[in-house]
Motif scaffolding. Structure first.
Motif, PDB file in Angstrom:
ATOM      1  N   SER A  53       0.656  -1.285   0.019  1.00 32.32           N
ATOM      2  CA  SER A  53      -0.273  -0.019   0.059  1.00 32.32           C
ATOM      3  C   SER A  53       0.761   1.274  -0.189  1.00 32.32           C
ATOM      4  N   LEU A  54       0.514   2.126  -0.568  1.00 35.52           N
ATOM      5  CA  LEU A  54       0.789   3.271  -0.803  1.00 35.52           C
ATOM      6  C   LEU A  54       1.422   3.897   0.806  1.00 35.52           C
ATOM      7  N   ASP A  55       0.389   3.623   2.135  1.00 34.52           N
ATOM      8  CA  ASP A  55       0.983   3.743   3.407  1.00 34.52           C
ATOM      9  C   ASP A  55       2.028   3.748   3.711  1.00 34.52           C
ATOM     10  N   ALA A  77       4.574   2.298   2.036  1.00 30.97           N
ATOM     11  CA  ALA A  77       5.669   2.926   0.980  1.00 30.97           C
ATOM     12  C   ALA A  77       5.944   3.974   2.005  1.00 30.97           C
ATOM     13  N   VAL A  78       5.145   5.029   2.165  1.00 33.84           N
ATOM     14  CA  VAL A  78       5.539   6.282   3.060  1.00 33.84           C
ATOM     15  C   VAL A  78       6.276   5.898   4.300  1.00 33.84           C
ATOM     16  N   ALA A  82       6.354  -1.206  -3.736  1.00 32.64           N
ATOM     17  CA  ALA A  82       6.732  -0.011  -1.806  1.00 32.64           C
ATOM     18  C   ALA A  82       8.049   0.658  -1.288  1.00 32.64           C
ATOM     19  N   TYR A 107       9.024   3.122  -4.221  1.00 36.45           N
ATOM     20  CA  TYR A 107       8.954   4.215  -4.385  1.00 36.45           C
ATOM     21  C   TYR A 107       9.337   5.098  -2.755  1.00 36.45           C
ATOM     22  N   SER A 112       5.575   2.454  -9.522  1.00 33.22           N
ATOM     23  CA  SER A 112       5.570   1.518  -8.279  1.00 33.22           C
ATOM     24  C   SER A 112       3.470   1.610  -7.940  1.00 33.22           C
ATOM     25  N   LEU A 120       0.872   1.130  -5.837  1.00 33.03           N
ATOM     26  CA  LEU A 120       0.470   1.094  -4.371  1.00 33.03           C
ATOM     27  C   LEU A 120      -0.705   0.797  -4.891  1.00 33.03           C
ATOM     28  N   ASN A 157      -4.607   2.263  -2.677  1.00 34.36           N
ATOM     29  CA  ASN A 157      -4.424   3.648  -1.429  1.00 34.36           C
ATOM     30  C   ASN A 157      -5.871   3.752  -1.438  1.00 34.36           C
ATOM     31  N   ARG A 213      -6.525   1.790  -6.082  1.00 33.93           N
ATOM     32  CA  ARG A 213      -4.471   1.009  -7.028  1.00 33.93           C
ATOM     33  C   ARG A 213      -4.244   2.582  -7.936  1.00 33.93           C
ATOM     34  N   TYR A 239       2.181   4.835 -10.409  1.00 30.47           N
ATOM     35  CA  TYR A 239       3.024   6.455  -9.215  1.00 30.47           C
ATOM     36  C   TYR A 239       4.875   6.143  -9.980  1.00 30.47           C
TER      37      TYR A 239
END
Length: 357
Positions: free
Chosen positions: A71-73, A75-76, A105, A108, A134, A136, A138, A142, A145
């Motif tokens: 997920s984007l979360d 990856a961050v 992930a 990113y 990437s 991911l 979200n 999805r 990026y």
């Protein structure tokens, strides 16, 4: 003065061979990427722990970071964890060790931190191992990026051969779909004037054609090498084009639609785009190519009808009709034909009949 050449963005090194994983530290040092051995290794919470136990003694300067999911979360969070880690983010490189979700992930996170990334896939499910994208999950479903491509690729054929066969076979569908994606790009050029990068097409289509006609199977070292090389070439083709165009057409639009409409039932990405490529080729009237794609997918145990991945005719029809919404501005055979749901249903029925004949 005419431009006589151009720089091609690509990995600095690519290692594809048995035993490559155990030589990872030496490879990084030899490539002057991490002589100090100070690296951040991104792994999964599951199988990653087994690989960590195997590699940790050979990578004494590495710090290990678990990635929850694709997920984007996550990856961050990975980027934040590395930045605030033991060395305060002062690493030579990030190593992404695992499947596609881990690699996406980590790509990113590396982009957020301004660090180079080395991709070390444990299966060959899709061309994300080398792509500048990437994918991911979200809040909207999805997203894709844009990120810098990996600076290096290390693929251990022994590790790949031990992966679940379905996760390796899926990469075949992803690569074969290049042939359909390039045909869609050329269709767009003819119909809309969209520029086509001939070098990116040559690289992506050649990778697809090679896999389409390769006689080997998943237990054949030569075939696994060819698949790994094709995935790398596909990623480089996207780097050259500056977009996913050489590897993503109607085939991927259909797959993205299945993900959006049926998020809890979607199959492997490579399985879906392989089916999408076969159906898109059928829609373009390329029946000989459709037959070749279907035969090769079936040979490797990949699905060639919607029913084989758990979707009804009505659900697949809905996904194909919705598919253009997943890539606004991209022109493929779906946008060109602009078929109604009933016309899609009839075309798919004809496709299934052709597959079963």
């Amino acid at each position: 003065m005419p431009v006589l050449t151009r720089l091609v963005p690509s990995p600095v090194f690519v290692e594809i061979r048995p035993g490559a994983l155990d030589a990872l530290g030496g490879i990084l040092a030899d490539q002057r990427l991490s002589a100090s051995g100070r690296i951040a290794v991104a792994i999964s919470n599951g199988s990653g722990s087994v690989l960590r136990a195997r590699l940790e003694p050979a990578l004494p300067g590495a710090d290990w970071y678990s990635v929850a999911d694709g997920s984007l979360d996550s990856a961050v969070q990975l980027a934040d964890d590395i930045r605030s880690g033991v060395h305060g983010g002062l690493y030579d490189t990030i190593v992404a060790l695992g499947g596609g979700k881990i690699i996406d992930a980590a790509k990113y996170a590396a982009a957020r931190l301004g660090l180079p990334l080395v991709s070390v896939p444990t299966n060959l499910a899709h061309d994300g191992i080398c792509s500048p994208v990437s994918t991911l999950d979200n809040d909207a479903g999805r997203g894709s990026y844009g990120v810098p491509g990996p600076i290096g690729i290390v693929i251990d054929l022994d590790v790949v051969r031990a992966a679940p066969p379905r996760f390796v076979a899926a990469g075949i569908g992803d690569i074969v779909s290049n042939i359909s994606a390039c045909a869609d790009w050329e269709l767009s050029h003819a119909e809309t004037g969209e520029p086509v990068d001939g070098l990116a097409v040559a690289m992506a289509r050649s990778a697809g054609e090679n896999l389409l006609r390769h006689p080997g199977n998943l237990q054949d070292r030569g075939f696994l090498t060819a698949l790994a090389e094709a995935l790398v070439l596909s990623g480089i083709a996207m780097n050259i084009a500056g977009s996913t165009r050489p590897s993503s057409g109607a085939c991927h639009e259909i797959s993205h639609a299945l993900d959006v409409l049926y998020p809890k039932r979607s199959a492997q990405h490579g399985e879906q785009v392989g089916l999408g490529a076969a159906f898109a080729s059928f829609l373009r009237g390329e029946h000989e190519l459709t037959g070749l794609i279907v035969e090769r997918l079936a040979y490797h145990g990949l699905p060639v009808t919607a029913a084989q991945i758990g979707f009804t005719e009505a659900e697949f029809t809905e996904a194909v009709h919705y598919a253009p919404n997943t890539r606004p501005g991209r022109f493929t055979i779906l946008e060109h034909l602009d078929l109604s749901p009933s016309a899609i249903r009839d075309a798919y029925a004809d496709y299934v009949q052709a597959v079963n004949s």
